[in-house]
Structures are given as C-alpha cells and as structure tokens.
Scaffold this motif. Structure first.
Motif, PDB file in Angstrom:
ATOM      1  N   PHE A  88       0.817  -1.205   0.000  1.00 41.45           N
ATOM      2  CA  PHE A  88       0.000   0.000   0.000  1.00 41.45           C
ATOM      3  C   PHE A  88       0.858   1.266   0.000  1.00 41.45           C
ATOM      4  CE2 PHE A  88      -3.515  -2.686   0.751  1.00 41.45           C
ATOM      5  CZ  PHE A  88      -4.680  -1.941   0.628  1.00 41.45           C
ATOM      6  N   LEU A  89       2.028   1.209   0.642  1.00 41.83           N
ATOM      7  CA  LEU A  89       2.843   2.425   0.737  1.00 41.83           C
ATOM      8  C   LEU A  89       3.398   2.858  -0.618  1.00 41.83           C
ATOM      9  CD1 LEU A  89       4.078   4.579   2.631  1.00 41.83           C
ATOM     10  CD2 LEU A  89       6.092   3.117   2.773  1.00 41.83           C
ATOM     11  N   PRO A  90       4.216   2.043  -1.299  1.00 43.56           N
ATOM     12  CA  PRO A  90       4.742   2.515  -2.589  1.00 43.56           C
ATOM     13  C   PRO A  90       3.656   2.728  -3.621  1.00 43.56           C
ATOM     14  CG  PRO A  90       5.287   0.199  -2.263  1.00 43.56           C
ATOM     15  CD  PRO A  90       4.738   0.707  -0.961  1.00 43.56           C
ATOM     16  N   VAL A  91       2.676   1.818  -3.693  1.00 48.87           N
ATOM     17  CA  VAL A  91       1.604   1.979  -4.678  1.00 48.87           C
ATOM     18  C   VAL A  91       0.770   3.212  -4.359  1.00 48.87           C
ATOM     19  CG1 VAL A  91      -0.490   0.944  -5.621  1.00 48.87           C
ATOM     20  CG2 VAL A  91       1.527  -0.483  -5.214  1.00 48.87           C
ATOM     21  N   GLY A  92       0.458   3.408  -3.086  1.00 49.21           N
ATOM     22  CA  GLY A  92      -0.344   4.562  -2.694  1.00 49.21           C
ATOM     23  C   GLY A  92       0.361   5.879  -2.944  1.00 49.21           C
ATOM     24  N   LEU A  93       1.653   5.948  -2.625  1.00 52.22           N
ATOM     25  CA  LEU A  93       2.397   7.186  -2.843  1.00 52.22           C
ATOM     26  C   LEU A  93       2.559   7.495  -4.326  1.00 52.22           C
ATOM     27  CD1 LEU A  93       5.183   6.950  -0.101  1.00 52.22           C
ATOM     28  CD2 LEU A  93       3.138   8.377  -0.087  1.00 52.22           C
ATOM     29  N   LEU A  94       2.540   6.468  -5.167  1.00 52.59           N
ATOM     30  CA  LEU A  94       2.663   6.684  -6.606  1.00 52.59           C
ATOM     31  C   LEU A  94       1.327   7.064  -7.252  1.00 52.59           C
ATOM     32  CD1 LEU A  94       5.039   3.740  -7.601  1.00 52.59           C
ATOM     33  CD2 LEU A  94       5.605   6.172  -7.521  1.00 52.59           C
ATOM     34  N   THR A  95       0.231   6.572  -6.709  1.00 48.76           N
ATOM     35  CA  THR A  95      -1.073   6.788  -7.349  1.00 48.76           C
ATOM     36  C   THR A  95      -1.947   7.820  -6.645  1.00 48.76           C
ATOM     37  OG1 THR A  95      -2.033   4.938  -6.103  1.00 48.76           O
ATOM     38  CG2 THR A  95      -1.084   4.441  -8.262  1.00 48.76           C
ATOM     39  N   ALA A  96      -1.845   7.924  -5.328  1.00 48.04           N
ATOM     40  CA  ALA A  96      -2.665   8.887  -4.572  1.00 48.04           C
ATOM     41  C   ALA A  96      -1.847   9.437  -3.423  1.00 48.04           C
ATOM     42  CB  ALA A  96      -3.938   8.215  -4.063  1.00 48.04           C
ATOM     43  N   PRO A  97      -0.808  10.215  -3.720  1.00 47.04           N
ATOM     44  CA  PRO A  97       0.109  10.672  -2.673  1.00 47.04           C
ATOM     45  C   PRO A  97      -0.550  11.551  -1.613  1.00 47.04           C
ATOM     46  CG  PRO A  97       0.530  11.817  -4.739  1.00 47.04           C
ATOM     47  CD  PRO A  97      -0.407  10.697  -5.059  1.00 47.04           C
ATOM     48  N   GLY A  98      -1.666  12.190  -1.960  1.00 50.54           N
ATOM     49  CA  GLY A  98      -2.332  13.042  -0.985  1.00 50.54           C
ATOM     50  C   GLY A  98      -2.876  12.284   0.207  1.00 50.54           C
ATOM     51  N   LEU A  99      -3.023  10.973   0.067  1.00 53.52           N
ATOM     52  CA  LEU A  99      -3.522  10.130   1.160  1.00 53.52           C
ATOM     53  C   LEU A  99      -2.367   9.510   1.956  1.00 53.52           C
ATOM     54  CD1 LEU A  99      -6.471   8.290  -0.642  1.00 53.52           C
ATOM     55  CD2 LEU A  99      -6.598  10.230   0.926  1.00 53.52           C
ATOM     56  N   TRP A 100      -1.236  10.194   1.983  1.00 51.26           N
ATOM     57  CA  TRP A 100      -0.049   9.638   2.624  1.00 51.26           C
ATOM     58  C   TRP A 100      -0.257   9.207   4.075  1.00 51.26           C
ATOM     59  CZ3 TRP A 100       1.935  12.053   6.896  1.00 51.26           C
ATOM     60  CH2 TRP A 100       1.617  13.403   7.073  1.00 51.26           C
ATOM     61  N   PRO A 101      -1.102   9.889   4.894  1.00 47.62           N
ATOM     62  CA  PRO A 101      -1.284   9.376   6.258  1.00 47.62           C
ATOM     63  C   PRO A 101      -1.861   7.958   6.273  1.00 47.62           C
ATOM     64  CG  PRO A 101      -2.075  11.642   6.113  1.00 47.62           C
ATOM     65  CD  PRO A 101      -1.839  11.165   4.710  1.00 47.62           C
ATOM     66  N   VAL A 102      -2.748   7.664   5.305  1.00 47.49           N
ATOM     67  CA  VAL A 102      -3.327   6.319   5.234  1.00 47.49           C
ATOM     68  C   VAL A 102      -2.256   5.303   4.866  1.00 47.49           C
ATOM     69  CG1 VAL A 102      -5.010   4.845   4.060  1.00 47.49           C
ATOM     70  CG2 VAL A 102      -5.585   7.227   4.613  1.00 47.49           C
ATOM     71  N   TRP A 103      -1.480   5.619   3.838  1.00 46.51           N
ATOM     72  CA  TRP A 103      -0.458   4.673   3.381  1.00 46.51           C
ATOM     73  C   TRP A 103       0.608   4.453   4.457  1.00 46.51           C
ATOM     74  CZ3 TRP A 103      -3.925   3.662   0.455  1.00 46.51           C
ATOM     75  CH2 TRP A 103      -4.433   4.471  -0.546  1.00 46.51           C
ATOM     76  N   CYS A 104       0.995   5.506   5.168  1.00 49.74           N
ATOM     77  CA  CYS A 104       2.004   5.366   6.224  1.00 49.74           C
ATOM     78  C   CYS A 104       1.475   4.508   7.371  1.00 49.74           C
ATOM     79  CB  CYS A 104       2.422   6.741   6.753  1.00 49.74           C
ATOM     80  SG  CYS A 104       3.336   7.740   5.565  1.00 49.74           S
ATOM     81  N   SER A 105       0.200   4.667   7.688  1.00 49.72           N
ATOM     82  CA  SER A 105      -0.390   3.891   8.779  1.00 49.72           C
ATOM     83  C   SER A 105      -0.491   2.416   8.419  1.00 49.72           C
ATOM     84  CB  SER A 105      -1.772   4.448   9.134  1.00 49.72           C
ATOM     85  OG  SER A 105      -1.687   5.811   9.530  1.00 49.72           O
ATOM     86  N   VAL A 106      -0.986   2.136   7.203  1.00 47.65           N
ATOM     87  CA  VAL A 106      -1.116   0.743   6.775  1.00 47.65           C
ATOM     88  C   VAL A 106       0.259   0.078   6.688  1.00 47.65           C
ATOM     89  CG1 VAL A 106      -1.854  -0.778   4.904  1.00 47.65           C
ATOM     90  CG2 VAL A 106      -3.272   1.178   5.558  1.00 47.65           C
ATOM     91  N   ALA A 107       1.226   0.788   6.141  1.00 49.53           N
ATOM     92  CA  ALA A 107       2.575   0.227   6.048  1.00 49.53           C
ATOM     93  C   ALA A 107       3.203   0.066   7.425  1.00 49.53           C
ATOM     94  CB  ALA A 107       3.453   1.112   5.173  1.00 49.53           C
ATOM     95  N   GLY A 108       2.859   0.939   8.361  1.00 47.87           N
ATOM     96  CA  GLY A 108       3.344   0.773   9.721  1.00 47.87           C
ATOM     97  C   GLY A 108       2.852  -0.529  10.321  1.00 47.87           C
TER      98      GLY A 108
END
Length: 402
Positions: free
Chosen positions: A293-313
């Motif tokens: 979710f982190l690399p894919v999310g940051l590449l496709t929807a970077p504005g949702l970075w808190p979500v991607w960081c939390s899921v990757a955490g």
C-alpha cells in the motif's frame, strides 16, 4: 502431573517484563542520535557523514556480527547472553556520550555488537521460556522494539534542551540498568520455579546445518527484503513527502511517527491471524499486501499519505513478527533456533544496511521518487515470494497453534 503442566505453560511475568525492557533498549539507542544530530555535529566538529555512521554502523554490525553473536550465546548460555548484551549496551551508551568523535564511534561499535547479541538471543529465549505463549510474547517483543524507538525519538531532544546532548544520550543508560535489574530478578524467580524439573529438552535428533535448509534461506531473503524496505523507507519517507507534497519538514516527520506507532498494531495482529488461519505463509502474504500500500499509494494517490504510512506501519510491525514466529516454529531445538536466528538476521540486516544508501542513490540518479518507490515495491514482492514459500509447512502450522 497437572501442576507440572501448568508450571511449564504459565507465563513467567517477571521474566516477561525483563524481555520487554530488554526490547526497549535494542532499537532506542540507534535512533537517539537523530534528534540531537545538529548539536552533536557542532560540539564534535564533524560532518554529516560521521553522524550518519553513528546510526549505520550498528545496522551493518547486525548483519556482519551475527555469527559472532551466535558463538557468544553458545558459550555463555541464553540467559547470560541477554545480560551481557544489556551490559554492552550500557557501556556503549556511556562511551558514545563522552570524549571526542573517535570515542563516539567506538561506543557505537560496542552498541552495535551488544545489540546484535540481543537481536539473536531474545527470540531464542522466547522459544525456550514461553512455550505456551510464544507467538504472543514474540508480538509483545517486536512491539516493544518500536515503542523503544518512539520513546527515544520523542524524548531525547527535550532532555537535551535541559541538560545537553551528552547527558541526554547517556540518560538512556538508566533504562538499560532497569532492564538488567528486572532481567536478573526474573531469572532468579524462573530458576526457583524450575527447581526439580527435568530441565530443557535434549536436541531433537542430529543437528541439521541451517545453511543447507532451503526454508531458512527463504526466511533470510524474506527478512532481508522486509528490513531493506523498512530502513530505506524510514530514512527517506519524510524527505519524499516534503519534496512531492510540499510539506514542511516537521509535518512530513509525522509520517515517521505513524510508521512506527502503527507497527504495534501489526505486531499483535499477526499472532491472532496465525492462530486463526493456522498458516504463517498466508499471514506473511497478507503482510506483504499491506506493505505494498505504501509505494503503490504514494505513486497513485500521494495526498492520502497518512493512510499509506499507517497501513505500512502495521505491515512492518507484522512483517518482523511473522518471520520471528516462523524461526521459532521451524526450529526443532534451541541450538537450531539460535543458528537459524543468527543466519536469518545476519543476512537480513547485512542487506538492510544498504537500504538508505540504495534508495537515496536511486533518487539522485533519477531525480525523482518514482523509481525508488518501485524499488521498494520490488523488495516487497521478493519478500512475498521467498516468505510465502518458506514460512509455511505442516510442522510450522502445528507449532504455530500455540
């Protein structure tokens, strides 16, 4: 007979407290330097590269010194090795806080060697002394690693504002001292509980060289990919968000906090999933999916970075937990547990030490963050393949139920 079974399966509370306190000191000293890096550079008159060595040397030693750590554990015994590790952390913490840059580097080497022993021996202790709750205690241990890192990252700078960076770094030696006291008390109580028992079980048949076992190689590759992703992301995630999203450095730094805090949830979720699914390989695949979710999310929807960081955490906390569970479950006895732990962590951390350098170098070469994120995604895929083929098996499934 019933009383004997209860004695073997009950969780020794004081020893558990010792394990958790030891875990708090196995990552905290590594990240304590970052909040006071500016003051340290100025006082010691060194460059950023030297400061970087204070955090990269221990990770490199985690890989290179793992065979030495295994030898120390074999000679000293598991319980004494934990105490030796803590005394080494205490010595390194104090040494790093006094003198000039050379003394600081020497203290860092001592820290790295001592923590390497701790990294290898604690999973062995968990497999030996918590047979009825191995997975849960492993989860608590890996969660405590992240809590220790969060505590030192959060509190070192405020303490340094009052007493200076040297005392701020040295003050964490108090936590090490507490761990030594509780660990020693826990051992005494454990010895009293075990008085009159038959002692540890003998080796389960001839010793199998771990380097000849494909499953151990698979776990080593999986752990290497997990650790490479973790250290690469930890080092560069705030910078990526500052560059790509225009966030201030302080706001981007929140990503690191999310990444560490949510690891606690991942550490405790994994044992529940292992018990529910009864297939550690399936749990590992779920962890890698969350990691992606982190690399894919940051590449496709970077504005949702808190979500991607939390899921990757959650994923990074679960990733290290499921590998440790697999090590314990696949080992037939304590000797194989120790050797497997040394090989998996030694190879994994040797690769992990290159994570920040490789991710940063790829960024410099490409002038952006797309390729570095694809590199992290590739490491996650490697983790999924290697771990999926190695973490399962009937023997592991049966043992993982406990």
């Amino acid at each position: 007979m019933t009383t004997g079974v209860r004695a073997r399966t009950a969780v020794p509370g004081l020893l558990l407290a010792g394990v958790l306190l030891v875990a708090l000191n196995l990552r905290g000293p590594l990240v304590a330097v970052a909040p006071v890096a500016g003051e340290l550079r100025s006082d010691l008159a060194v460059g950023a590269g030297t400061v970087g060595l204070l955090t990269s040397i221990p990770v490199l030693l985690f890989g290179l010194a793992a065979p030495v750590a295994s030898w120390v554990i074999a000679r000293a015994g598991t319980h004494r090795a934990v105490l030796l590790a803590m005394l080494g952390v205490l010595a390194g913490t104090v040494l790093r806080s006094v003198g000039d840059a050379r003394t600081a580097l020497a203290g860092t080497v001592v820290l790295g060697l001592a923590i390497t022993v701790g990294n290898v021996v604690v999973p062995v202790v968990i497999g030996r002394d918590f047979p009825g709750a191995t997975n849960v205690v492993t989860a608590a241990y890996t969660a405590a690693l992240n809590v220790g890192a969060t505590l030192t990252t959060t509190l070192t700078a405020p303490v340094a504002d009052v007493v200076g960076w040297r005392w701020a770094l040295a003050a964490w030696g108090l936590l090490v001292g507490l761990a030594c006291l509780v660990w020693t008390a826990g051992l005494r109580r454990q010895a009293a509980r075990a008085d009159g028992s038959a002692g540890p079980p003998p080796p389960a048949g001839p010793v199998r060289p771990v380097w000849r076992q494909p499953a151990v190689w698979g776990l080593t590759v999986a752990f290497a990919a997990q650790a490479f992703s973790y250290y690469g992301v930890t080092a560069w995630l705030p910078t990526l968000l500052a560059d790509e999203q225009g966030l201030s450095r302080s706001t981007a730094g929140v990503s690191s906090a999310l990444f560490q805090v949510f690891a606690v949830a991942g550490a405790f979720a994994v044992p529940a999933l292992v018990r529910w699914w009864r297939r550690p390989a399936a749990v590992l695949l779920a962890v890698t999916a969350a990691w992606a979710f982190l690399p894919v999310g940051l590449l496709t929807a970077p504005g949702l970075w808190p979500v991607w960081c939390s899921v990757a955490g959650v994923a990074q906390g679960g990733g290290i937990t499921v590998v440790f569970i697999a090590i314990v479950a696949r080992s037939r006895d304590l000797v194989e547990n120790r050797r497997t732990s040394a090989m998996v962590q030694g190879g994994g951390y040797a690769v992990a030490a290159t994570g920040p350098l490789v991710v940063g170098s790829v960024h410099d070469l490409t002038g952006g963050w797309t390729v570095p994120m694809l590199l992290v995604l590739g490491a996650i895929v490697v983790m999924a393949v290697a771990g999926g083929l190695s973490a399962g098996g009937r023997q592991q499934e049966e043992r993982a139920r406990g």
